[in-house]
Structures are given as structure tokens and as C-alpha cells.
Design a protein around this motif. Structure first.
Motif, PDB file in Angstrom:
ATOM      1  N   GLY A  78      84.997  67.548  20.483  1.00 51.05           N
ATOM      2  CA  GLY A  78      86.086  68.345  21.035  1.00 51.05           C
ATOM      3  C   GLY A  78      85.671  69.579  21.801  1.00 51.05           C
ATOM      4  N   ASN A  79      84.374  69.867  21.867  1.00 53.98           N
ATOM      5  CA  ASN A  79      83.893  71.050  22.583  1.00 53.98           C
ATOM      6  C   ASN A  79      83.050  70.644  23.772  1.00 53.98           C
ATOM      7  N   ALA A  80      83.162  71.398  24.863  1.00 54.12           N
ATOM      8  CA  ALA A  80      82.387  71.114  26.079  1.00 54.12           C
ATOM      9  C   ALA A  80      80.911  71.402  25.817  1.00 54.12           C
ATOM     10  N   ILE A  81      80.061  70.437  26.147  1.00 56.97           N
ATOM     11  CA  ILE A  81      78.622  70.639  25.986  1.00 56.97           C
ATOM     12  C   ILE A  81      77.908  70.616  27.337  1.00 56.97           C
ATOM     13  N   TYR A  82      78.571  70.102  28.375  1.00 52.93           N
ATOM     14  CA  TYR A  82      77.988  70.083  29.718  1.00 52.93           C
ATOM     15  C   TYR A  82      79.102  70.330  30.719  1.00 52.93           C
ATOM     16  N   VAL A  83      78.843  71.216  31.663  1.00 61.53           N
ATOM     17  CA  VAL A  83      79.796  71.523  32.725  1.00 61.53           C
ATOM     18  C   VAL A  83      78.986  71.607  34.010  1.00 61.53           C
ATOM     19  N   GLY A  84      79.338  70.784  34.985  1.00 61.33           N
ATOM     20  CA  GLY A  84      78.608  70.868  36.243  1.00 61.33           C
ATOM     21  C   GLY A  84      78.807  69.651  37.118  1.00 61.33           C
ATOM     22  N   ASP A  85      77.845  69.467  38.021  1.00 58.38           N
ATOM     23  CA  ASP A  85      77.888  68.332  38.937  1.00 58.38           C
ATOM     24  C   ASP A  85      77.727  67.033  38.166  1.00 58.38           C
ATOM     25  N   GLU A  86      77.884  65.941  38.890  1.00 62.94           N
ATOM     26  CA  GLU A  86      77.773  64.624  38.257  1.00 62.94           C
ATOM     27  C   GLU A  86      76.426  64.531  37.555  1.00 62.94           C
ATOM     28  N   TRP A  87      76.460  64.204  36.283  1.00 66.09           N
ATOM     29  CA  TRP A  87      75.258  64.167  35.466  1.00 66.09           C
ATOM     30  C   TRP A  87      74.435  62.927  35.777  1.00 66.09           C
ATOM     31  N   GLN A  88      73.144  63.126  35.938  1.00 64.34           N
ATOM     32  CA  GLN A  88      72.214  62.032  36.148  1.00 64.34           C
ATOM     33  C   GLN A  88      71.178  62.076  35.024  1.00 64.34           C
ATOM     34  N   PRO A  89      70.816  60.918  34.465  1.00 66.83           N
ATOM     35  CA  PRO A  89      69.803  60.931  33.407  1.00 66.83           C
ATOM     36  C   PRO A  89      68.431  61.301  33.978  1.00 66.83           C
ATOM     37  N   GLU A  90      67.516  61.670  33.105  1.00 62.04           N
ATOM     38  CA  GLU A  90      66.151  61.950  33.536  1.00 62.04           C
ATOM     39  C   GLU A  90      65.598  60.714  34.231  1.00 62.04           C
ATOM     40  N   VAL A  91      64.701  60.933  35.176  1.00 60.65           N
ATOM     41  CA  VAL A  91      64.140  59.815  35.930  1.00 60.65           C
ATOM     42  C   VAL A  91      63.448  58.837  34.982  1.00 60.65           C
ATOM     43  N   ALA A  92      62.782  59.351  33.962  1.00 60.86           N
ATOM     44  CA  ALA A  92      62.075  58.487  33.017  1.00 60.86           C
ATOM     45  C   ALA A  92      63.040  57.642  32.188  1.00 60.86           C
ATOM     46  N   LYS A  93      64.296  58.078  32.078  1.00 62.39           N
ATOM     47  CA  LYS A  93      65.274  57.356  31.282  1.00 62.39           C
ATOM     48  C   LYS A  93      66.327  56.659  32.129  1.00 62.39           C
ATOM     49  N   SER A  94      66.151  56.658  33.443  1.00 63.64           N
ATOM     50  CA  SER A  94      67.154  56.032  34.310  1.00 63.64           C
ATOM     51  C   SER A  94      67.098  54.513  34.158  1.00 63.64           C
ATOM     52  N   ALA A  95      68.175  53.872  34.536  1.00 65.58           N
ATOM     53  CA  ALA A  95      68.271  52.418  34.404  1.00 65.58           C
ATOM     54  C   ALA A  95      67.219  51.718  35.255  1.00 65.58           C
ATOM     55  N   VAL A  96      66.953  52.235  36.442  1.00 66.76           N
ATOM     56  CA  VAL A  96      65.974  51.605  37.335  1.00 66.76           C
ATOM     57  C   VAL A  96      64.584  51.664  36.704  1.00 66.76           C
ATOM     58  N   THR A  97      64.224  52.821  36.157  1.00 67.13           N
ATOM     59  CA  THR A  97      62.906  52.968  35.530  1.00 67.13           C
ATOM     60  C   THR A  97      62.789  52.085  34.303  1.00 67.13           C
ATOM     61  N   MET A  98      63.838  52.062  33.477  1.00 66.91           N
ATOM     62  CA  MET A  98      63.802  51.236  32.271  1.00 66.91           C
ATOM     63  C   MET A  98      63.730  49.751  32.634  1.00 66.91           C
ATOM     64  N   ASP A  99      64.459  49.331  33.675  1.00 66.36           N
ATOM     65  CA  ASP A  99      64.391  47.936  34.120  1.00 66.36           C
ATOM     66  C   ASP A  99      62.990  47.580  34.590  1.00 66.36           C
TER      67      ASP A  99
END
Length: 147
Positions: A78-99
Motif C-alpha cells: 500500500g505504500n509507494a516504493i518507486y516513483v519515476g520514469d518507466e522502470w527497466q530491470p538491470e541489464v543483467a536481469k533483463s529478459a534478453v540477457t536471461m534468454d
């Protein structure tokens, strides 16, 4: 009489249209730690919302001075933990890297399986040869027939 009523109505309309604040200024007032109700009061309903890994993700899409903005607010308990632009995961954890990692690992596993299959095929052939006795060279002397 209508004329006298029209003047205050026009003045009220002119004054209220100048009081609009931009969505970008309103969004800049959203801070981590705010509750969902506070964000709803300030920004209104989000354009999109989704729930992922126990977090609520609200996306606000708006225009300010002909520029398109896409801002996000993430909530946990119920509390805001992130406020900002569209969130992108770390490059090391992105779907492309994991694939890519998974594809590389799958190739390694396939190569190991092919090697194991070939090793098992050879071991079976060796076992079969021993069982039949074809693995040994047998010396059979040549005899001249007796006359």
C-alpha cells in the motif's frame, strides 16, 4: 438582467481555467512512502495498472506542453516504493540477457547429451563384443589334411 449574470459567469470560467496545474507538476509531488489513496487524490486513476511479484505498478500517461510522458508508481503493502520514469530491470536481469544465458546453457546441455549418447553407444558395442567374444583375436592353426 441576463447581461449582468453573464459577466460573473464569464469571469468565473476565465479564473478557473487558469488554475489548472500540469500533470507533470502534480506527478513531481508524488514521493516514495505515500499511500495509494494519497496518490489517487493527487493524480487520479492511473492509465494502466498491473500486479507483479506482490507489487502494484501504476502507469500514468499524460501530455505536458505537447510532450508525452509515461511515469510509474510502484506500491508494496500500500505504500509507494518507486516513483519515476518507466522502470527497466538491470541489464543483467533483463529478459534478453536471461534468454541469451539460457540459450547458451541449453547448447551446453545438448552437447553434453550428444557426448553421453555417443559414449553409451560405444560402451554397449564394447560390451556386446566381449559377450560374443568377437573382441579377441583367435588363433586357429591351419592343418594339412591327412592322406
Amino acid at each position: 438582467m441576463i447581461r449582468y449574470l453573464a459577466i460573473p459567469v464569464v469571469l468565473i470560467l476565465l479564473l478557473t481555467t487558469g488554475c489548472q496545474t500540469s500533470m507533470l507538476k502534480q506527478f513531481n509531488e508524488v514521493k516514495p512512502g505515500m499511500e495509494k489513496d494519497d496518490v489517487l487524490d493527487l493524480m487520479g486513476s492511473p492509465s494502466r495498472s498491473e500486479r507483479f511479484h506482490g507489487k502494484d505498478r501504476w502507469t500514468y500517461v499524460f501530455y505536458d506542453q505537447h510532450l508525452r510522458f509515461e511515469k510509474e508508481v510502484h506500491f508494496f503493502d500500500g505504500n509507494a516504493i518507486y516513483v519515476g520514469d518507466e522502470w527497466q530491470p538491470e541489464v543483467a536481469k533483463s529478459a534478453v540477457t536471461m534468454d541469451a544465458r539460457n540459450e547458451e546453457r541449453n547448447k551446453e546441455i545438448d552437447a553434453q547429451i550428444a557426448k553421453d549418447v555417443e559414449d553409451h553407444r560405444r560402451a554397449y558395442q564394447d560390451f556386446e563384443a566381449k559377450a560374443k567374444g568377437t573382441d579377441k583375436v583367435r588363433y586357429v592353426p591351419e592343418f594339412e589334411p591327412i592322406r
